[in-house]
Design an enzyme around this catalytic site. Structure first.
Site, PDB file in Angstrom:
ATOM      1  N   ASP A 268      -7.865  -8.941   0.005  1.00 34.75           N
ATOM      2  CA  ASP A 268      -8.342  -8.178   1.149  1.00 34.75           C
ATOM      3  C   ASP A 268      -7.875  -6.723   0.978  1.00 34.75           C
ATOM      4  O   ASP A 268      -7.123  -6.403   0.051  1.00 34.75           O
ATOM      5  CB  ASP A 268      -7.864  -8.799   2.472  1.00 34.75           C
ATOM      6  CG  ASP A 268      -8.808  -8.432   3.612  1.00 34.75           C
ATOM      7  OD1 ASP A 268      -9.546  -7.435   3.483  1.00 34.75           O
ATOM      8  OD2 ASP A 268      -8.820  -9.136   4.640  1.00 34.75           O
TER       9      ASP A 268
HETATM   10  C1  BGC Z   1     -10.995  -7.140   6.450  1.00 33.43           C
HETATM   11  C2  BGC Z   1     -12.032  -7.838   5.617  1.00 33.43           C
HETATM   12  C3  BGC Z   1     -13.037  -6.851   5.112  1.00 33.43           C
HETATM   13  C4  BGC Z   1     -12.313  -5.786   4.321  1.00 33.43           C
HETATM   14  C5  BGC Z   1     -13.224  -4.756   3.726  1.00 33.43           C
HETATM   15  C6  BGC Z   1     -10.418  -5.921   5.758  1.00 33.43           C
HETATM   16  O1  BGC Z   1      -9.638  -5.141   6.604  1.00 33.43           O
HETATM   17  O2  BGC Z   1      -9.971  -8.052   6.769  1.00 33.43           O
HETATM   18  O3  BGC Z   1     -12.653  -8.844   6.366  1.00 33.43           O
HETATM   19  O4  BGC Z   1     -13.993  -7.489   4.329  1.00 33.43           O
HETATM   20  O5  BGC Z   1     -11.404  -5.124   5.192  1.00 33.43           O
HETATM   21  O6  BGC Z   1     -13.734  -3.905   4.665  1.00 33.43           O
END
Ligand code: BGC
Length: 732
Positions: A268
């Site tokens: 993530d």
């Molecule tokens: C979120 C994800 C997301 C990623 C990219 C993160 O903060 O938890 O779900 O896909 O950011 O934007």
């Protein structure tokens, strides 16, 4: 194993490419760079992003959405980098790209897998025209805590419902073949348990008991692997002491070795670095080691792989072959997407913005709306309605109708509720008056001006659209109080004092605590954030163009104090008494027995999982089974007759639950195992047959094995998790 010549050819191509790559180029493939729409490389890397791409030091890009810029960056990668390896452009496209569909929780409320699949396919078509080939969706975290803002992004509280939507949406995004230029690689996230965040506060710890992890949180991921999901994202969460970005046990041993997932695993956003803050790693070097040993292939945005993997190899902590393995999977994804042959955007412009697409968005929105109260069948509005007043901060807000994660939504394609009812009233010669009273959801209520009071008084019906704005849900947008924000409740109360014929439409990304809405409204329609066509969908339902058919994908609590509340709870040694809900919530009643209850509120949810009213009534009868004693290899066949006994044609969602009465460990009171949404005409009786493999009753037993235990079971069929007919059967 390589099964045919094409596989062998592909593998040779990728191996020979890997053979030519320097270690920096390999690490480049494992680095996902964030370039925001303003074309600025976000933080972490001071080098100009174009030159990084040119050197082959970035393999994928997150957040770039401008078609021309995407083409430009791709051209640099393909034509100017040493090996010409194309980039993949990724984006969080959660419930539509330009055309916005209802939020995922609302899609789950439709219980219509076919429509969700079509919506995902339309999304893929639109996004790929821009050059995006990878979406960070679906979010398949089973969510039981409406305080958590991300409950909006998932498909609710039940593992089976979430798994079913996961598979449908993946099919929709990825299509028959990933190499089709209009297909998007899907990403199941967040592996795993992220939604069990303590207190419903984002980025908090997730202490999940192992059996619950196996039986509730992991099944949607296994279902998505079975559906061929191309990628999986590891969560931010600290799962019982082990952050998921370095959880070898689950990422390597379970996902790779047991489930044989050979797609790409991405971290993530900055989550590898965050393991240092979580106190799980000393520094970036240790974080990189723990993540690569867990076989996370791509690091999103942060630079631990880039900075430390080479050193880790030199110092003998890891073998280059581990890096090659990750790179092989990344190149394989690029190959599958057809990017080596056609790296540029899908040019199929003619297919977007069609009536077909808008109709899917309309139908999905319509089927996701849930009627929660309808005194004296006040809805649908009758032909004699001559004057309507529309009130509320959300009646005419395009942004808020779209909901969270709709940053690429085309505002011009949104038809708000007010716009839609205005044209309907014009056609039908109904007098319409509109005043938002509150400019948005975050202000206090003061007064209603005299002109508006007069309109409210003279109206046959007052439609009040209240709830949460888009930014009250989604990542980090958690709430401790779940009532209607700020002045809206007072405003509603005031309106109800002037005119009793109040229809309240709630726009929200989660179950709210709605007791005050219910007491001040004749009818309540829960509309979630219904997307671009949501306004029209609400109008259609209010005027009876179709009958409401949404059913709750998550239980509605009476008060925050009941959370978490979910239907598939275990049995109690001292079950709460089944007594009438006579005491007002918040008042004290006398505790009658030594039972599992609150003194100041009934233990039951306000509305149970699966619940939703319609403009007609359905009668269930003649439940039958193929057998009463079944073998493990059998399927339980359940037959039921459902009759539409009202005077309106309507969809009904027939739900089938089972109970495993006694186990080597305690078992849930009920578990959803099948459902079907069927259109039943007035007076019509349909006979439905569900065929449920006995093997789907498996759970994690006392030894940690995933088994079906012989013994007594019950099957329940009905219109929600509480109102069901049931029968007993046995598994040998
Ligand atoms: C979120 C994800 C997301 C990623 C990219 C993160 O903060 O938890 O779900 O896909 O950011 O934007």
């Amino acid at each position: 194993m390589l099964s045919n010549n094409k596989d062998i050819e592909e593998s040779n191509f990728i191996d020979s490419l890997i053979g030519k790559m320097t270690i920096r180029e390999k690490l480049g493939q494992m680095y996902q760079i964030c370039i925001e729409a303003n074309n600025e490389n976000v933080a972490f890397n001071l080098e100009d992003d174009r030159s990084l791409v040119k050197k082959g030091f970035a393999g994928s890009v997150i957040n770039l959405v401008d078609r021309n810029l995407i083409q430009e960056y791709q051209k640099i990668a393909v034509e100017e980098s040493r090996l010409g390896i194309p980039l993949i452009f990724a984006r969080d496209i959660i419930h539509g790209f330009n055309l916005i569909f209802p939020i995922p929780l609302a899609q789950a409320a439709s219980w219509n897998l076919e429509l969700a699949e079509k919506a995902a396919a339309i999304t893929a078509k639109e996004a790929t025209i821009c050059g995006i080939r990878w979406t960070f969706s679906p979010m398949i975290d089973v969510s039981r805590n409406p305080k958590w803002g991300r409950v909006a992004e998932g498909y609710g509280e039940d593992a089976f419902l979430v798994s079913s939507f996961a598979q449908a949406v993946i099919r929709g995004y990825q299509g028959e073949n990933l190499s089709d230029p209009s297909s998007l690689a899907a990403c199941s996230k967040h592996f795993v348990g992220y939604s069990a965040t303590e207190d419903g506060r984002d980025y908090n710890v997730t202490p999940i008991p192992p059996r619950e992890l196996n039986d509730v949180y992991l099944p949607p991921f296994l279902s998505s692997v079975k559906a061929g999901v191309a990628t999986i994202m590891a969560g931010f969460n600290d799962l019982d002491g082990i952050p998921m970005s370095g959880n070898k046990e689950l990422l390597k041993k379970l996902l790779r070795d047991e489930w044989n997932f050979d797609g790409v695993v991405v971290s993530d956003f900055n989550s590898i670095t965050e393991m240092i803050f979580q106190g799980f790693c000393q520094d970036g070097k240790e974080a990189a080691l723990k993540s690569i040993e867990s076989e996370i292939d791509i690091e999103m945005v942060s630079l631990n792989y880039m900075n430390f993997i080479e050193k880790l190899i030199e110092e003998g902590y890891i073998d280059t072959e581990l890096v090659n393995k990750c790179v092989r999977r990344i190149l394989n994804l690029k190959h599958k997407l057809g990017l080596f042959k056609n790296p540029y955007s899908n040019n199929n412009f003619t297919e977007i913005n069609s009536d077909f697409d808008n109709n899917v968005a309309l139908e999905l929105a319509e089927q996701s709306l849930i009627l929660l109260k309808n005194n004296a069948s006040f809805l649908p509005l009758k032909d004699d309605v001559q004057k309507i007043t529309v009130i509320g901060p959300l009646a005419d807000s395009k942004i808020d109708q779209m909901g969270c994660w709709s940053m690429d939504g085309d505002i011009d394609r949104v038809v708000t509720f007010y716009e839609s009812i205005k044209s309907y009233c014009l056609e039908q010669n109904i007098e319409l008056y509109y005043d938002s009273i509150l400019p948005d959801c975050r202000v206090s209520f003061e007064t209603i001006d005299d002109v508006t009071v007069e309109h409210i008084r003279r109206s046959d019906v007052v439609i009040v659209v209240v709830g949460e704005d888009s930014l009250m849900n989604g990542e980090k947008h958690c709430r401790a109080y779940l009532s209607l924000p700020l002045g809206q409740s007072k405003m509603l109360e005031k309106i109800a004092e002037i005119n009793k014929n109040v229809v309240t439409v709630v726009y929200a990304g989660r179950p709210l605590i709605i007791k005050d809405i219910l007491s001040n409204s004749t009818s309540v329609l829960y509309a979630w954030h219904p997307g671009s066509m949501g306004g029209k969908a609400v109008t259609n339902i209010l005027f009876g163009k179709s009958s409401p058919s949404g059913r709750l994908p998550i239980s509605f609590p009476r008060a925050e104090g009941q959370i978490p509340i979910y239907y598939s709870h275990k049995n109690y040694g001292r079950p709460p008494l089944e007594r009438p809900i006579s005491v007002n919530d918040g008042d004290f009643h006398n505790s009658i027995g030594w039972t599992s209850e609150y003194l100041d509120i009934n233990h039951k949810p306000l509305f149970p999982f699966g619940y939703g009213m319609s403009y007609t009534k359905f009668e269930y009868s003649e439940i039958k089974l193929n057998k009463i004693i079944l073998d493990i290899d059998d399927s339980l066949e359940v037959y039921i007759n459902v009759k539409n006994v009202g005077s309106v044609d309507s969809y009904e969602v027939i739900q089938v639950y089972i109970t495993d009465v006694v186990g080597s460990v305690t078992r849930p009171q009920k578990e959803l195992k099948a459902f079907e949404k069927v259109f039943i005409k007035q007076e019509e009786i349909v006979q439905l047959k569900f065929s449920i493999p006995v093997k789907s009753f498996k759970f994690t037993d006392i030894n940690g094995d995933f088994v079906v235990e012989p013994g007594q079971f019950k099957v329940w069929v009905g219109s929600n998790s509480e109102e069901c007919l049931n029968m007993e059967f046995y598994v040998k």
